[in-house]
Motif scaffolding. Structure first.
Motif, mmCIF file in Angstrom:
data_model
loop_
_atom_site.group_PDB
_atom_site.id
_atom_site.type_symbol
_atom_site.label_atom_id
_atom_site.label_comp_id
_atom_site.label_asym_id
_atom_site.label_seq_id
_atom_site.Cartn_x
_atom_site.Cartn_y
_atom_site.Cartn_z
ATOM 1 N N MET A 123 -2.253 17.363 2.743
ATOM 2 C CA MET A 123 -3.407 16.576 3.199
ATOM 3 C C MET A 123 -3.883 15.734 2.029
ATOM 4 O O MET A 123 -4.204 16.260 0.980
ATOM 5 C CB MET A 123 -4.545 17.501 3.656
ATOM 6 C CG MET A 123 -4.153 18.466 4.763
ATOM 7 S SD MET A 123 -5.474 19.688 5.097
ATOM 8 C CE MET A 123 -6.617 18.711 6.078
ATOM 9 N N LYS A 124 -3.909 14.421 2.218
ATOM 10 C CA LYS A 124 -4.345 13.535 1.133
ATOM 11 C C LYS A 124 -5.681 12.890 1.488
ATOM 12 O O LYS A 124 -5.851 12.360 2.586
ATOM 13 C CB LYS A 124 -3.283 12.474 0.866
ATOM 14 C CG LYS A 124 -3.627 11.537 -0.272
ATOM 15 C CD LYS A 124 -4.042 10.178 0.213
ATOM 16 C CE LYS A 124 -4.604 9.322 -0.908
ATOM 17 N NZ LYS A 124 -4.994 7.983 -0.452
ATOM 18 N N PHE A 125 -6.621 12.957 0.570
ATOM 19 C CA PHE A 125 -7.928 12.345 0.800
ATOM 20 C C PHE A 125 -8.118 11.163 -0.145
ATOM 21 O O PHE A 125 -8.071 11.318 -1.361
ATOM 22 C CB PHE A 125 -9.041 13.378 0.604
ATOM 23 C CG PHE A 125 -9.013 14.440 1.665
ATOM 24 C CD1 PHE A 125 -9.617 14.238 2.902
ATOM 25 C CD2 PHE A 125 -8.334 15.637 1.443
ATOM 26 C CE1 PHE A 125 -9.563 15.210 3.898
ATOM 27 C CE2 PHE A 125 -8.267 16.610 2.441
ATOM 28 C CZ PHE A 125 -8.886 16.388 3.669
ATOM 29 N N ARG B 36 -1.717 1.200 -8.568
ATOM 30 C CA ARG B 36 -2.889 1.329 -7.720
ATOM 31 C C ARG B 36 -2.498 1.770 -6.315
ATOM 32 O O ARG B 36 -1.505 1.317 -5.763
ATOM 33 C CB ARG B 36 -3.670 0.015 -7.677
ATOM 34 C CG ARG B 36 -4.213 -0.438 -9.040
ATOM 35 C CD ARG B 36 -5.065 0.634 -9.733
ATOM 36 N NE ARG B 36 -6.181 1.109 -8.950
ATOM 37 C CZ ARG B 36 -7.390 0.555 -8.945
ATOM 38 N NH1 ARG B 36 -7.624 -0.526 -9.674
ATOM 39 N NH2 ARG B 36 -8.366 1.078 -8.233
ATOM 40 N N GLY B 37 -3.284 2.667 -5.780
ATOM 41 C CA GLY B 37 -2.966 3.228 -4.466
ATOM 42 C C GLY B 37 -1.930 4.341 -4.527
ATOM 43 O O GLY B 37 -1.447 4.822 -3.507
ATOM 44 N N GLY B 38 -1.603 4.775 -5.750
ATOM 45 C CA GLY B 38 -0.478 5.690 -5.945
ATOM 46 C C GLY B 38 -0.654 7.098 -5.400
ATOM 47 O O GLY B 38 0.329 7.837 -5.269
ATOM 48 N N SER B 39 -1.874 7.490 -5.046
ATOM 49 C CA SER B 39 -2.047 8.842 -4.503
ATOM 50 C C SER B 39 -1.300 9.032 -3.190
ATOM 51 O O SER B 39 -0.885 10.151 -2.865
ATOM 52 C CB SER B 39 -3.526 9.144 -4.261
ATOM 53 O OG SER B 39 -4.211 9.110 -5.477
ATOM 54 N N ASP B 40 -1.137 7.954 -2.445
ATOM 55 C CA ASP B 40 -0.342 8.046 -1.207
ATOM 56 C C ASP B 40 1.076 8.498 -1.550
ATOM 57 O O ASP B 40 1.666 9.337 -0.866
ATOM 58 C CB ASP B 40 -0.242 6.683 -0.510
ATOM 59 C CG ASP B 40 -1.583 6.183 -0.001
ATOM 60 O OD1 ASP B 40 -2.463 7.010 0.273
ATOM 61 O OD2 ASP B 40 -1.742 4.950 0.114
ATOM 62 N N THR B 41 1.593 7.920 -2.611
ATOM 63 C CA THR B 41 2.961 8.245 -3.017
ATOM 64 C C THR B 41 3.040 9.680 -3.533
ATOM 65 O O THR B 41 3.991 10.402 -3.232
ATOM 66 C CB THR B 41 3.438 7.227 -4.080
ATOM 67 O OG1 THR B 41 3.390 5.930 -3.473
ATOM 68 C CG2 THR B 41 4.842 7.521 -4.539
HETATM 69 MG MG MG Z 1 -5.420 4.021 -0.876
#
Ligand code: MG
Ligand code: ASP
Length: 412
Positions: free
Chosen positions: A6-8, A151-156
């Motif tokens: 689960m990613k927040f 940037r946005g790397g938490s999705d990865t």
């Molecule tokens: Mg994002």
């Protein structure tokens, strides 16, 4: 135990209250019997602030220290999330990237994940821990330095963990309730999609639909991770969101799944360059050496051994592109008559896997644009996408007209 990731995102952990809300969702999944890996972003706005501090301190910063600073936002939310879960009597602990370890390349600020050995976290699950809270966006290089994934790397991070732990699903909790046929802020008729194929999502993500980091979709596609985009603001925890999946799982795929746009485009044309082997290589090597991200490329038919070369790049890279190309001319490396820049353009694209087996999509798209008097400046296509550059002032009109023409309001 089956594993769930689960990613927040930043807005879902923006303050202690939201962290509590997110933790409750995690609790629901734990109660269903999952071992949960929670990936957290920094609180919204935090990473921007950290990036700003680095730039103010050191304009030509050392990228390793940039990563050391910029990765820290996630450490805070990981610890707070673990504490919140513990307060709910859920056995949880936090992990920074290097502790797992999330092994990455040494390309600071844009590192790629190479491996995530699951043994440490698995061991803790075996000992009764229910939730591993992992700081997203960060890892460790072979040199032992902290890295970040862009940037946005938490999705990865989330998708990579889902692959490494063979998770049943990877849920991305965010501030939108799914992936839409187009941007609802531009087109009121935009519809949330129940399902979208990896390849379509990849095109939409890279075309500027900012829901998921492009790299995360690439990874999900490669490792067949079931990826779901869900809102963390809806009351119901199992609100369906959008499933990003294999195209075989989509029964009735529409010919066009969505319309994407990108506002920050510029078109540059080199007039009258020699039409002979090596010229294109020269131009685009100069541009890539200058760090210009070239997107579309069109070369005209030549006359008398000369041709025009047109390409597009982000607006804020135009000055760099102009400088790089002027230098090649000054140094006598490349000869051209003129360099013309048009910075008032936007890119609009239609995307859909159905295009592979259906003809007429391009014809329809061009007809729709011409009916509204919109001139097309550049066209490019791939198997599942058609993109055009048009005057920026017509961008919204084009998106709405295409959405209507392909009947995307009936998408679901
Ligand atoms: Mg994002
Ligand atoms: N916090 C990082 C960013 O704002 C990573 C992420 O949230 O995905 O880009």
């Amino acid at each position: 135990m089956p594993v769930l990731v689960m990613k927040f995102g930043g807005t879902s952990v923006a303050n202690l209250d939201r962290i509590r809300r997110a933790a409750k969702r995690v609790g629901v999944e734990v109660a269903k019997g999952y071992d949960v890996i929670v990936i957290v972003s920094a609180m919204s706005g935090k990473t921007n602030e950290l990036v700003g501090w680095v730039g103010e301190t050191s304009p030509l910063y050392d990228a390793r220290e940039y990563d050391a600073v910029v990765s820290s936002g996630e450490n805070v939310t990981a610890g707070l999330m673990a504490l919140t879960l513990q307060e709910m009597d859920i056995p949880a602990r936090s992990w920074q990237g290097w502790q797992v370890p999330v092994q990455t390349t040494s390309t600071h600020a844009a590192a790629r994940i190479e491996d995530i050995p699951p043994a440490n976290i698995r061991q803790k699950f075996a000992e009764g821990m229910k939730v591993a809270v992992v700081a997203g966006f960060q890892g460790v290089s072979p040199e032992g330095r902290i890295t970040t994934l862009g940037r946005g790397g938490s999705d990865t991070t989330a998708v990579a963990f889902a692959a490494a732990f063979e998770a049943e699903r990877c849920d991305i909790y965010t501030d939108v309730d799914g992936v839409y046929t187009t941007d609802p802020r531009i087109c009121g008729k935009a519809q949330k999609l129940d399902k979208i194929a990896f390849e379509e999502m990849l095109e939409l993500a890279s075309l500027g639909a900012k829901v998921l980091q492009t790299r995360s979709v690439e990874l999900a596609m490669r490792y067949k991770v079931k990826l779901r985009v869900v809102s963390s603001f809806e009351e119901q925890s199992d609100a369906a969101g959008t499933l990003v999946c294999d195209e075989e799982e989509i029964m009735e795929s529409k010919i066009v799944a969505g319309v994407a746009y990108s506002r920050d485009e510029a078109k540059l044309t080199l007039l009258s360059v020699a039409d002979r082997p090596g010229i294109a290589a020269l131009i685009f090597t100069a541009l890539s050496d200058a760090g210009v991200n070239v997107d579309m490329i069109v070369q005209n038919i030549s006359e008398d051994g000369r041709t025009d070369m047109t390409f597009s790049c982000p607006t804020d890279q135009v000055a760099r592109a102009e400088r790089a190309l002027s230098e090649t001319k000054e140094h006598g490396v490349l000869n051209f008559a003129e360099l013309v820049a048009d910075t008032d353009v936007a890119k609009v694209s239609v995307v859909g896997i159905g295009m592979r087996s259906h003809t007429g999509v391009a014809a329809k798209m061009f007809k729709v644009l011409s009916d509204d008097g919109i001139n097309i400046k550049v066209i490019t296509t791939s198997e599942i996408k058609i993109s055009v550059l048009i005057d920026r002032k017509y961008m919204e009109l084009a998106v709405q007209a295409l959405h209507d023409a392909f009947e995307l309001e009936k998408a679901v």
